[in-house]
Design an enzyme around this catalytic site. Structure first.
Site: not given
Ligand code: 26V
Length: 805
Positions: A359, A537, A543, A649
């Site tokens: 992601h 967002k 962003k 959306k």
């Molecule tokens: C990473 C971490 C690192 C450690 C702490 C907690 C945590 C929580 C989440 C993440 C990963 C974040 C990645 C993310 O949200 N990506 C988003 O995913 C969406 C669904 O695919 C996408 O539409 C967005 O463009 C993308 O930024």
């Protein structure tokens, strides 16, 4: 499959639902209707709706066992669910009935619905995607479980104090959660740390610490209640609740230590959606829910009497990012240490079950664990990862290692242990191949595929936008919520004056609704006749909320110089949270709020340009804002936003997009037509090239008098008169270290915004453009996305036919 002929809603009248609500008030709440508060009414309504989900749920489970096919297991650290009353009522076909029943009881349905706290078990896009996927899995009738963590505290509440973000703990579980069934009998013991012993039978892991994973199930019902799946969330409980010996000695705190230790594991969602790795608790959370889920699915599989070698015929495990990547080693461990398989065989079986979704490409978000920490918490898994790496190196000529420079790289682990790896938009999947996983892509050439994200049209159009839903129903019939391509039927009406009037009226009604909500919640007055220009967002440098607020100041400068000019009135709306430790993101929030204070107080311009930033943006706020938006801001630095789902959306709800060629924007623009999308900015390739030019930011600033002026105003304290240097650092960074190329894209963004102004003033053209957005984005239904995963990755078959619906 469901024996009442059609949806359960068909058999349920408002009178019956009313009686059920009164019964629940009495027997589940123990409260007399005369004394019931909104909370009691809400619980009684929720429990009455939940009752109606149980039959389709049981029927789905029976059908799944009978089919002896494959189940999908969606492992995700995050499920950003929001509220469920309307969602469940809509899927049961009871939305009008529920409103009627509440009315009969003298209750305001809207107030009762709004009383439900958001289940905010996620940070943003990734968690919301998981929730949309659960809705689509149930709608398509694919047997599936979602697995995650039942956090006691969801994403923090955001407050502003003097324009600064302040975080407050979220407490959704202070009240009973109406939708779940506690399963105290479904528990697994999860171990951490300890020692390894070589025995004749193999390696034995004696863990030092254990906690219990205890299941809570929420049924997830699909459109028209033809199918329901389970979201199973794990809560951590102590193996030993209480140390009576310590207590009797008088050591009261020591007596409850085991309990405190265990409970921290499912206590709180990590509020960071990019950085913040290396925390032991986070690693324990990841292993905790993954190990419980793998044990649970293995138990289910074995209970059906299948041979372990056939696991991948019955089990598909999808890893939502690397957070559950320990699933690979855990499954191998259970197969080798528990079932006596060879390492080689175990790796191959596990791989056939597993797939991984990436992601993000942001390097700081790629999970790595310090090897010392990893070994301390999961010693046996480290050994297994070494074996997986050896297997990979033996079978390829790969230069890629999983363990390198003192850390365990979870992306590489997930890639190597998955039979498929997918990106979430066409552009993103290409970049995954070319950048982070370029070497692994050469080693395993067919492994990376694309599955462009989607959104559930039930929540993101049907429920959140009743005026538009009614217009669509009247125009093309009512089949579209489960077959969103049907919206193409609106295309012929895009230029139709009568239809345009009704489309505008729907938008106007939503805008008034939002204005009223803002007035009553925050005491803020906005003009519903102005263009609503919305960026909602998480706050991140990539962003570029900063670019948006700089453009706002530039526009303000111009309006002030010519207040009687022919301006298009705008309300700029921002919403979003910054990670508590993300200093720059917090500065950006502070700046937006400070700019808002100055602009909104300017009597010359405030009717033409206003800035609002309602605090505590969440799913429920999105449901209000999106249907009321005219313009959708999707302005990330090209190559950085993996997909975006908010962008979909907005377009679905008839907003125009101003955006870069990033993430799914590219595909949205292809669908709606280039002439119906406000494009600006550098491409992903141009971004890389420009960044390599020395002094690119200073050059861009020097070339733009408009931008220079804005930066001077901000750095000079125009918006922070009490502390003129407050934003000097932020501005300095744009000169020296503008990694996200705000300065380079600024002028083109300003130009595109003025084009938006112009088109907006031509009401017929604007309406045509926005109708065509709604009509042409049916492809972004998460039903299409899930059908793609089922076909390309899982080999899972729907157990209901959509055609009969
Ligand atoms: C990473 C971490 C690192 C450690 C702490 C907690 C945590 C929580 C989440 C993440 C990963 C974040 C990645 C993310 O949200 N990506 C988003 O995913 C969406 C669904 O695919 C996408 O539409 C967005 O463009 C993308 O930024």
């Amino acid at each position: 499959m469901y024996d009442q002929g059609g949806t359960p809603g068909g058999a349920i009248t408002a009178e019956r639902l009313r009686d059920a609500i009164l019964r629940h008030l009495k027997t589940s709440q123990g409260i007399d209707a005369a004394h019931a508060t909104t909370y009691h009414w809400r619980m009684a309504l929720s429990l009455s709706l939940r009752d109606l989900v149980v039959d389709p749920w049981f029927a789905s489970t029976r059908a799944t066992y009978a089919a002896k096919g494959k189940r999908v297991y969606y492992l995700s650290m995050e499920f950003l669910i929001g509220r469920l009353i309307e969602d469940v009522a809509v899927n049961l076909g009871l939305d009008d009935t529920a409103a009627q029943a509440m009315k009969m009881l003298g209750q305001d349905y809207g107030r009762v619905v709004a009383d439900e706290p958001d289940a905010a078990l996620g940070n943003g896009g990734l968690g919301r995607l998981a929730a949309c996927f659960m809705d689509s899995l149930a709608t398509l009738g694919i047997p599936a479980f979602g697995y995650g963590i039942r956090y006691e505290h969801g994403l923090f509440e955001q407050h502003f104090e003097d324009g600064r973000q302040v975080e407050v703990a979220e407490t959704w579980l202070n009240q009973r959660y109406a939708w779940e069934f506690e399963r105290p009998e479904v528990t697994y013991t999860i171990g951490f740390g300890g020692t390894l012993h070589e025995t004749e039978a193999g390696v034995e892991w004696a863990s030092a610490e254990t906690v219990i994973a205890s299941a809570y199930d929420t049924p997830v019902v699909g459109w028209q209640a033809k199918w329901a799946n389970t979201l199973r969330l794990w809560a951590a409980k102590p193996t030993k609740v209480f140390d009576l010996t310590s207590f009797n000695r008088g050591d009261y705190i020591g007596a409850s230590r085991p309990e405190a230790l265990a409970r921290t594991i499912s206590r709180v969602l990590y509020p960071d959606d990019t950085t913040e790795t290396g925390k032991e608790l986070r690693l324990k959370q990841e292993y905790f829910f993954t190990a419980a889920s793998i044990q649970d699915l293995l138990r289910r599989f074995l209970s059906e009497g299948y041979a372990i070698e056939s696991l991948s015929d019955h089990v598909a495990i999808q890893l939502n990012d690397t957070h559950p990547a320990i699933a690979g080693p855990e499954l191998v461990r259970l197969l080798v240490d528990g079932h006596g398989l060879t390492m080689d065989k175990a790796i191959s079986i596990a791989r056939n079950c597993l797939a991984y979704t990436n992601h993000t490409l942001l390097p700081e978000a790629l999970e790595r664990w310090d090897i010392g920490l990893f070994e301390k918490v999961l010693p046996r898994h480290l050994q297994i990862i070494e074996a997986i790496e050896a297997d990979h190196l033996a079978k390829t000529a790969s230069p890629v290692r999983i363990i390198e420079h003192g850390s365990v790289k979870m992306g590489e682990l997930a890639f190597i242990m998955g039979h498929k790896v997918n990106g979430v938009s066409a552009l993103h999947s290409d970049l995954v191949k070319q950048t982070v996983f370029a070497d692994l892509n050469r080693d395993y050439p067919d492994r990376i595929i694309n599955e462009t994200n989607g959104i559930t049209p039930r929540r993101w159009l049907y429920s959140c936008n009743p005026p538009l839903r009614r217009l669509i129903d009247d125009t093309i019939g009512t089949d579209w919520p489960a077959d969103l391509d049907k919206l193409q039927g609106l295309v012929p009406f895009a230029g139709d004056a009568g239809f345009q009037d009704r489309f505008q009226a729907a938008k106007a009604e939503n805008k008034v609704g939002l204005a009223n909500w803002l007035a009553s919640r925050d005491g803020v007055t906005i003009n519903p006749a102005a263009m609503f220009d919305v960026q909602i967002k998480r706050i991140h440098e990539y962003k570029r909320q900063l670019m948006n607020i700089l453009e706002t100041v530039a526009l303000w400068n111009e309006v002030r110089e010519n207040p009687s000019g022919d301006w298009t009135p705008r309300v700029k709306i921002f919403g979003g949270k910054a990670a508590p430790g993300y200093v720059v993101a917090k500065e950006i929030i502070h700046l937006i709020n400070n700019v808002a204070r100055v602009l909104n107080a300017d009597p010359q311009t405030r009717d033409l340009l206003q800035v609002v930033f309602p605090e505590n943006y969440n799913v429920s706020m999105a449901e209000l804002l999106i249907p009321a938006s005219d313009l959708s801001e999707q302005i990330s630095t090209a190559g950085k936003e993996a997909s975006g789902t908010g962008n979909m959306k907005f377009a679905l709800n008839g907003a125009a997009t101003i955006g870069t060629l990033d993430g799914a924007n590219v595909e949205i623009r292809d669908c709606v037509g280039a002439e119906n999308f406000f494009l600006f900015g550098l491409t992903a390739a141009e971004v890389v090239a420009r960044r390599a030019e020395p002094g690119f930011a200073r050059a861009a600033i020097a070339a733009s008098p408009r931008l220079s002026r804005v930066l001077d105003q901000i750095a000079g304290g125009m918006f922070s008169p009490g502390e003129p240097s407050r934003f000097a650092g932020l501005v300095q960074r744009l000169h020296d270290d503008d990694y996200f190329l705000v300065t380079c894209d600024f002028d083109d963004y300003y130009r595109a915004q003025r084009e938006v102004d112009q088109v907006y003033r031509d009401t017929a053209r604007w309406t045509e453009l926005t109708v065509l957005n709604t009509a042409r984005v049916g492809w972004f239904s998460s039903d299409r996305t899930i059908a793609g995963y089922a076909r390309d990755i899982w080999g899972a078959k729907p157990l209901i036919g959509r055609s009969e619906g």
